[in-house]
Design a protein around this motif. Structure first.
Motif, PDB file in Angstrom:
ATOM      1  N   LEU A 155     -14.505 -11.088   3.231  1.00  0.00           N
ATOM      2  CA  LEU A 155     -13.469 -10.245   2.651  1.00  0.00           C
ATOM      3  C   LEU A 155     -13.164 -10.642   1.209  1.00  0.00           C
ATOM      4  O   LEU A 155     -13.086 -11.826   0.881  1.00  0.00           O
ATOM      5  N   ALA A 156     -12.939  -9.635   0.382  1.00  0.00           N
ATOM      6  CA  ALA A 156     -12.611  -9.875  -1.024  1.00  0.00           C
ATOM      7  C   ALA A 156     -11.126 -10.127  -1.224  1.00  0.00           C
ATOM      8  O   ALA A 156     -10.713 -10.644  -2.259  1.00  0.00           O
ATOM      9  N   ALA A 157     -10.308  -9.753  -0.237  1.00  0.00           N
ATOM     10  CA  ALA A 157      -8.860  -9.939  -0.318  1.00  0.00           C
ATOM     11  C   ALA A 157      -8.300  -9.989   1.102  1.00  0.00           C
ATOM     12  O   ALA A 157      -9.004  -9.688   2.075  1.00  0.00           O
ATOM     13  N   ALA A 158      -7.055 -10.368   1.209  1.00  0.00           N
ATOM     14  CA  ALA A 158      -6.419 -10.450   2.531  1.00  0.00           C
ATOM     15  C   ALA A 158      -6.387  -9.069   3.181  1.00  0.00           C
ATOM     16  O   ALA A 158      -6.096  -8.070   2.512  1.00  0.00           O
ATOM     17  N   PRO A 159      -6.690  -8.979   4.471  1.00  0.00           N
ATOM     18  CA  PRO A 159      -6.666  -7.684   5.158  1.00  0.00           C
ATOM     19  C   PRO A 159      -5.243  -7.149   5.294  1.00  0.00           C
ATOM     20  O   PRO A 159      -4.277  -7.911   5.266  1.00  0.00           O
ATOM     21  N   LEU A 202     -11.333  -5.068   2.054  1.00  0.00           N
ATOM     22  CA  LEU A 202     -12.469  -4.822   1.169  1.00  0.00           C
ATOM     23  C   LEU A 202     -13.468  -5.965   1.295  1.00  0.00           C
ATOM     24  O   LEU A 202     -13.069  -7.121   1.458  1.00  0.00           O
ATOM     25  N   LEU A 203     -14.747  -5.637   1.243  1.00  0.00           N
ATOM     26  CA  LEU A 203     -15.797  -6.622   1.437  1.00  0.00           C
ATOM     27  C   LEU A 203     -16.308  -7.199   0.114  1.00  0.00           C
ATOM     28  O   LEU A 203     -16.407  -6.474  -0.892  1.00  0.00           O
ATOM     29  N   GLU A 204     -16.652  -8.466   0.147  1.00  0.00           N
ATOM     30  CA  GLU A 204     -17.177  -9.153  -1.045  1.00  0.00           C
ATOM     31  C   GLU A 204     -18.441  -8.476  -1.572  1.00  0.00           C
ATOM     32  O   GLU A 204     -18.673  -8.420  -2.774  1.00  0.00           O
ATOM     33  N   GLU A 221     -13.673  -0.359  -6.507  1.00  0.00           N
ATOM     34  CA  GLU A 221     -12.569   0.525  -6.880  1.00  0.00           C
ATOM     35  C   GLU A 221     -12.478   1.714  -5.927  1.00  0.00           C
ATOM     36  O   GLU A 221     -11.383   2.120  -5.523  1.00  0.00           O
ATOM     37  N   LEU A 222     -13.626   2.265  -5.554  1.00  0.00           N
ATOM     38  CA  LEU A 222     -13.645   3.374  -4.610  1.00  0.00           C
ATOM     39  C   LEU A 222     -13.194   2.902  -3.222  1.00  0.00           C
ATOM     40  O   LEU A 222     -12.483   3.632  -2.507  1.00  0.00           O
ATOM     41  N   ALA A 223     -13.584   1.696  -2.845  1.00  0.00           N
ATOM     42  CA  ALA A 223     -13.143   1.132  -1.572  1.00  0.00           C
ATOM     43  C   ALA A 223     -11.625   0.990  -1.550  1.00  0.00           C
ATOM     44  O   ALA A 223     -10.974   1.271  -0.536  1.00  0.00           O
ATOM     45  N   GLN A 224     -11.055   0.568  -2.672  1.00  0.00           N
ATOM     46  CA  GLN A 224      -9.597   0.449  -2.754  1.00  0.00           C
ATOM     47  C   GLN A 224      -8.937   1.822  -2.670  1.00  0.00           C
ATOM     48  O   GLN A 224      -7.873   1.974  -2.059  1.00  0.00           O
TER      49      GLN A 224
END
Length: 255
Positions: free
Chosen positions: A105-109, A221-223, A229-232
């Motif tokens: 993960l790129a950030a906390a879920p 979001l995945l690493e 940006e689109l995932a966000q």
């Protein structure tokens, strides 16, 4: 490294082979050669209807964007994410499973929905099941315990002293629902949202104690995302007013 490459290749092959629009089942891909951006979302099977609707919404709001949806058991998708499968976002049917994929993960879920278990029977209730007591001697199915729906059922059955064993354990909640809808079994344990999705094909019975086994859905979001940006943007859609409306209408709770 070899395991990561294998998982990536396997998922890519599955997604490419699907070749259908965002309205399918296990793997859904929009085959649009004119797409300028492509987003791949790994999502728990119980999110099939809602995430398909939200993917179409994102595409409508962003011409040139193509969303690919891969639905499966949360545990399977979390493992694929950890092994570097080519995807941008992961959504699981519980927090425990997404936390198991923390290294990917790129950030906390973030938690975006809740769900509870119900018992469903085929339309007309041919076995005459009226409560969990009637599961003794009946043929019913549930999820494997590695899936969030199975873990919740195991905990609920233990808490309520339900001794009747399922005839089989299915890979995910949609597999359970499919067997009930096909009238292959007397009953199945699914999420409330799946009962709503099945409509008149099933009848729904409450499970005692289910309100104490609420499962919380989370996304992250995945690493390895090639379109962070689109995932966000998709995550914001799910977490926002539109997502809450779609999820609530489908029988989910909101946190």
């Amino acid at each position: 490294m070899r395991g990561r490459a294998t998982a990536a290749a396997a998922l890519l092959l599955a997604l490419t082979g699907a070749g259908c629009s965002t309205g399918g089942s296990n793997q859904d891909a929009t085959d649009d050669p004119g797409a300028e951006q492509r987003l791949t979302v790994l999502a728990a099977a119980s999110l099939t209807e809602t995430f398909t609707d939200l993917a179409r919404e994102l595409e409508a709001e962003n011409p040139g964007v193509e969303v690919t949806l891969a639905f499966d058991s949360s545990a399977t998708l979390a493992q694929q994410a950890l092994e570097g499968a080519p995807a941008d976002l992961l959504a699981t049917a519980d927090t425990r499973t997404i936390e198991s994929a923390a290294d990917a993960l790129a950030a906390a879920p973030e938690v975006f929905a809740t769900n509870t278990l119900v018992l469903v029977v085929p339309a007309g209730n041919p076995a005459g099941i009226e409560s969990v007591e009637d599961l003794a001697g009946a043929t019913y199915v549930a999820c494997v315990e590695t899936a969030p729906c199975g873990a919740s059922w195991a905990a609920l059955a233990d808490e309520q002293g339900i001794g009747a064993e399922p005839a089989s354990l299915e890979v995910d909640v949609k597999a359970v629902l499919a067997r009930v809808v096909a009238d292959e079994v007397d009953a199945g344990v699914v999420y409330a949202s799946d009962a709503v999705a099945a409509g008149d094909a099933v009848e729904t019975l409450d499970l005692p104690g289910a309100e104490d086994q609420v499962t919380s859905y989370a996304l992250g979001l995945l690493e390895q995302s090639s379109e962070p940006e689109l995932a966000q943007d998709f995550a914001d859609l799910v977490l926002g007013e539109t997502g809450r409306g779609v999820l609530t209408d489908a029988g989910f709770g909101v946190p």
